[in-house]
Scaffold this active site. Structure first.
Site, PDB file in Angstrom:
ATOM      1  N   HIS A 101      -4.983 -46.412  58.370  1.00  0.00           N
ATOM      2  CA  HIS A 101      -4.337 -46.897  59.596  1.00  0.00           C
ATOM      3  C   HIS A 101      -3.059 -46.117  59.821  1.00  0.00           C
ATOM      4  O   HIS A 101      -2.366 -45.780  58.869  1.00  0.00           O
ATOM      5  CB  HIS A 101      -4.026 -48.395  59.491  1.00  0.00           C
ATOM      6  CG  HIS A 101      -3.801 -49.009  60.825  1.00  0.00           C
ATOM      7  ND1 HIS A 101      -2.564 -49.024  61.431  1.00  0.00           N
ATOM      8  CD2 HIS A 101      -4.668 -49.589  61.684  1.00  0.00           C
ATOM      9  CE1 HIS A 101      -2.689 -49.609  62.601  1.00  0.00           C
ATOM     10  NE2 HIS A 101      -3.946 -49.953  62.789  1.00  0.00           N
ATOM     11  N   ASP A 154     -11.376 -53.455  60.805  1.00  0.00           N
ATOM     12  CA  ASP A 154     -12.754 -53.174  61.193  1.00  0.00           C
ATOM     13  C   ASP A 154     -13.706 -53.058  60.013  1.00  0.00           C
ATOM     14  O   ASP A 154     -14.912 -52.956  60.194  1.00  0.00           O
ATOM     15  CB  ASP A 154     -12.809 -51.892  62.036  1.00  0.00           C
ATOM     16  CG  ASP A 154     -12.246 -52.151  63.412  1.00  0.00           C
ATOM     17  OD1 ASP A 154     -12.365 -53.290  63.871  1.00  0.00           O
ATOM     18  OD2 ASP A 154     -11.687 -51.224  64.016  1.00  0.00           O
TER      19      ASP A 154
HETATM   20  N1  CMC Z   1     -11.360 -41.442  55.128  1.00  0.00           N
HETATM   21  C1  CMC Z   1     -10.948 -40.310  54.497  1.00  0.00           C
HETATM   22  N2  CMC Z   1      -9.759 -39.711  54.687  1.00  0.00           N
HETATM   23  C2  CMC Z   1      -8.929 -40.295  55.562  1.00  0.00           C
HETATM   24  C3  CMC Z   1      -9.262 -41.469  56.264  1.00  0.00           C
HETATM   25  C4  CMC Z   1     -10.517 -42.045  56.021  1.00  0.00           C
HETATM   26  N3  CMC Z   1     -10.899 -43.161  56.665  1.00  0.00           N
HETATM   27  N4  CMC Z   1      -8.252 -41.812  57.084  1.00  0.00           N
HETATM   28  C5  CMC Z   1      -7.296 -40.875  56.918  1.00  0.00           C
HETATM   29  N5  CMC Z   1      -7.708 -39.968  55.993  1.00  0.00           N
HETATM   30  C6  CMC Z   1      -6.929 -38.824  55.511  1.00  0.00           C
HETATM   31  C7  CMC Z   1      -6.829 -37.757  56.580  1.00  0.00           C
HETATM   32  O1  CMC Z   1      -7.891 -36.834  56.485  1.00  0.00           O
HETATM   33  C8  CMC Z   1      -5.475 -37.143  56.282  1.00  0.00           C
HETATM   34  O2  CMC Z   1      -5.658 -36.265  55.193  1.00  0.00           O
HETATM   35  P1  CMC Z   1      -4.684 -34.957  55.040  1.00  0.00           P
HETATM   36  O3  CMC Z   1      -3.317 -35.508  54.826  1.00  0.00           O
HETATM   37  O4  CMC Z   1      -5.240 -34.264  53.851  1.00  0.00           O
HETATM   38  O5  CMC Z   1      -4.841 -34.187  56.315  1.00  0.00           O
HETATM   39  C9  CMC Z   1      -4.649 -38.328  55.768  1.00  0.00           C
HETATM   40  O6  CMC Z   1      -5.599 -39.281  55.262  1.00  0.00           O
HETATM   41  C10 CMC Z   1      -3.808 -39.003  56.852  1.00  0.00           C
HETATM   42  O7  CMC Z   1      -4.682 -39.388  57.894  1.00  0.00           O
HETATM   43  P2  CMC Z   1      -4.450 -39.127  59.432  1.00  0.00           P
HETATM   44  O8  CMC Z   1      -5.768 -38.992  60.109  1.00  0.00           O
HETATM   45  O9  CMC Z   1      -3.448 -38.018  59.605  1.00  0.00           O
HETATM   46  O10 CMC Z   1      -3.751 -40.481  59.824  1.00  0.00           O
HETATM   47  P3  CMC Z   1      -3.626 -41.049  61.257  1.00  0.00           P
HETATM   48  O11 CMC Z   1      -2.539 -42.038  61.209  1.00  0.00           O
HETATM   49  O12 CMC Z   1      -3.519 -39.975  62.279  1.00  0.00           O
HETATM   50  O13 CMC Z   1      -5.057 -41.772  61.515  1.00  0.00           O
HETATM   51  C11 CMC Z   1      -6.778 -43.359  61.541  1.00  0.00           C
HETATM   52  C12 CMC Z   1      -5.293 -43.110  61.307  1.00  0.00           C
HETATM   53  C13 CMC Z   1      -7.039 -44.861  61.614  1.00  0.00           C
HETATM   54  C14 CMC Z   1      -7.220 -42.757  62.863  1.00  0.00           C
HETATM   55  C15 CMC Z   1      -7.586 -42.741  60.373  1.00  0.00           C
HETATM   56  O14 CMC Z   1      -7.204 -43.332  59.156  1.00  0.00           O
HETATM   57  C16 CMC Z   1      -9.089 -42.874  60.570  1.00  0.00           C
HETATM   58  O15 CMC Z   1      -9.697 -42.073  61.285  1.00  0.00           O
HETATM   59  N6  CMC Z   1      -9.750 -43.922  59.949  1.00  0.00           N
HETATM   60  C17 CMC Z   1     -11.147 -44.153  60.137  1.00  0.00           C
HETATM   61  C18 CMC Z   1     -11.385 -44.821  61.469  1.00  0.00           C
HETATM   62  C19 CMC Z   1     -10.964 -46.273  61.493  1.00  0.00           C
HETATM   63  O16 CMC Z   1     -11.293 -47.051  60.599  1.00  0.00           O
HETATM   64  N7  CMC Z   1     -10.259 -46.667  62.584  1.00  0.00           N
HETATM   65  C20 CMC Z   1      -9.872 -48.047  62.807  1.00  0.00           C
HETATM   66  C21 CMC Z   1      -8.395 -48.224  62.853  1.00  0.00           C
HETATM   67  S1  CMC Z   1      -7.981 -50.001  62.797  1.00  0.00           S
HETATM   68  C22 CMC Z   1      -8.576 -50.641  64.269  1.00  0.00           C
HETATM   69  C23 CMC Z   1      -7.764 -50.234  65.441  1.00  0.00           C
HETATM   70  O17 CMC Z   1      -6.570 -50.570  65.489  1.00  0.00           O
HETATM   71  O18 CMC Z   1      -8.325 -49.587  66.339  1.00  0.00           O
END
Ligand code: CMC
Length: 430
Positions: free
Chosen positions: A307, A365
């Site tokens: 998140h 989720d």
């Molecule tokens: N599985 C594997 N690696 C992950 C995941 C994951 N679910 N989420 C983040 N990472 C890694 C990402 O690759 C990055 O790695 P690095 O630092 O090596 O580049 C690091 O963790 C930081 O992640 P980020 O994508 O830069 O973080 P963000 O804040 O931009 O994204 C997020 C947050 C929710 C979009 C992301 O964690 C994600 O895509 N999760 C899966 C989708 C999901 O479950 N979304 C629901 C969110 S809660 C409901 C809502 O509010 O909508």
């Protein structure tokens, strides 16, 4: 907004003072509105990781402490002691209703649950196998064409009427998207039922059989609604605010929020998570998927994990896990294959260095898909359920923005990295 001090910024030897404001809780902010005028520079913050785009009194999140407050009340207390319409009242009006206010509010919402008969034609324009989110984007946007009587967004009364209409009609609109996909007749709302029981009636009743919603399952769905009702300035809420900042009508704004919510990184994660669990299929394959999630060259992510704001735990995920147990027990599904798989996946991921270091925890989720599937809601409709609940937050945030005297049209700037000014070459000239 409280300003007691300034931040000093030195750029190219030039010093500028920028005011610092404190909210009631949470990090202070530096007001950079004068930055361009004073320095000729913009700030650069793709994804808005350090930018407060507005002030708001509605929802507060402390991502490190795993705290979520609606109007100051912790989500755990609201989930245990209130129903969704009380929470909706709180989010919209700022205070919990007393018994009389609750009755009045419930009655008002219930009396607006029917949709215009002509709206049915919009459904029939879609293929039966259309994704429900595509239908919702279209149908909610189409409401703009039905309510010319209350479209003056500068009038608080008109804004309230639109809020009621949206909150009251969303369950009907979502249930109709489901019924249309199944080829079953639409069910009219029943005003003798609660908001959530009525939604289950419109989903699962048919004209041929009486349907009595199970109170344990109604409570579970109601909790899903509460947990999804608002979440500060997330992507879809910011989309609603940005669309609304131009003066667009509320139905068009909510439709834009639905479109944004659909993405798998946001509300689409519940559907994507259940599909992922189905794909993994068995506990023996969890290791393979964890490896893939950690592989930089593989786009796969563990859906329902991670998140932007919560870096220790998502308080909604804890409550959702509790609800998951209750629903599976009620339905005698304690041995549910996907639930067992989810528990195992959560355990392995939480012990894995990659997930620990990056502070990736299950989000709301992760378990909501399992609950919804047990309730009989098809996977493709999960994000529609999220949209139904989030409509409360979207419309409250939209209303707050329109009422803010400092509100301006949203217009981000950019760091341009394309070609500089150049002439069309002679060869290309006619
Ligand atoms: N599985 C594997 N690696 C992950 C995941 C994951 N679910 N989420 C983040 N990472 C890694 C990402 O690759 C990055 O790695 P690095 O630092 O090596 O580049 C690091 O963790 C930081 O992640 P980020 O994508 O830069 O973080 P963000 O804040 O931009 O994204 C997020 C947050 C929710 C979009 C992301 O964690 C994600 O895509 N999760 C899966 C989708 C999901 O479950 N979304 C629901 C969110 S809660 C409901 C809502 O509010 O909508």
């Amino acid at each position: 907004m409280n300003t007691q001090r300034n931040a000093t910024l030195t750029v190219d030897g030039k010093t500028v003072e920028l005011p610092v404001y404190s909210g009631s809780i949470g990090p202070d902010v530096i007001d950079i509105r004068q930055l361009y005028a004073k320095t000729g520079m913009f700030t650069f913050d793709p994804g808005f990781v350090s930018t407060a785009a507005c002030k708001s009194e509605i929802t507060y999140i402390d991502g490190d402490a795993g705290v979520l407050l609606y109007r100051g009340y912790p989500i755990e207390q609201l989930a245990h002691h209130c129903d969704f319409l009380e929470v909706a009242y709180l989010i919209l009006r700022g205070e919990l209703p007393n018994a009389e206010q609750k009755q009045e509010f419930d009655t008002l919402v219930k009396r607006h649950t029917m949709v215009h008969e002509q709206l049915i034609r919009f459904y029939t324009g879609f293929r039966r196998d259309a994704h429900p989110m595509a239908v919702l984007v279209g149908v909610v946007g189409a409401l703009s064409a039905f309510y010319h009587d209350a479209m003056d967004i500068s009038d608080q009364y008109h804004r309230d009427v639109s809020a009621f209409r949206l909150i009251a009609k969303m369950p009907t609109i979502v249930a109709m998207a489901y019924k249309y996909g199944r080829g079953e007749p639409f069910m009219y709302p029943r005003n003798d039922l609660t908001y959530t029981a009525n939604f289950m009636h419109m989903m699962f009743a048919t004209p041929c059989e009486k349907y009595e919603p199970n109170p344990v399952l109604v409570r579970a769905l109601d909790r899903i609604f509460i947990l999804h009702a608002d979440h500060e300035q997330n992507a879809s809420t910011s989309t609603v605010r940005l669309a609304g900042s131009s003066g667009a009508n509320p139905f068009a704004c909510i439709s834009s929020g639905i479109a944004c919510l659909w993405g798998p990184a946001h509300g689409g994660a519940n559907e994507a998570c259940l599909n992922m669990l189905e794909e993994i299929g068995d506990v023996s394959r969890v290791g393979e998927y964890i490896r893939r999630a950690k592989d930089k060259n593989d786009p796969f992510k563990l859906m329902g994990f991670g998140h932007r704001v919560y870096k220790n735990f998502d308080p909604r995920a804890k409550l959702m896990r509790e609800t998951c147990h209750e629903v599976l027990n009620e339905l005698g599904l304690h041995d549910d294959r996907l639930f067992k798989l989810a528990i195992q996946l959560e355990k392995i991921a939480l012990e894995d260095d990659y997930f620990v270091e990056k502070k990736l925890y299950p989000n709301v989720d992760f378990y909501s898909g399992i609950v919804q599937r047990a309730l009989g809601i098809p996977t493709q409709l999960f994000t529609g359920i999220f949209a139904l609940a989030r409509t409360v937050g979207w419309i409250a945030q939209w209303n707050e923005m329109i009422g803010d005297p400092e509100q301006k049209i949203g217009r981000p700037r950019q760091l341009f990295t394309g070609a500089q000014k150049r002439d069309v070459p002679p060869m290309a000239r006619r």
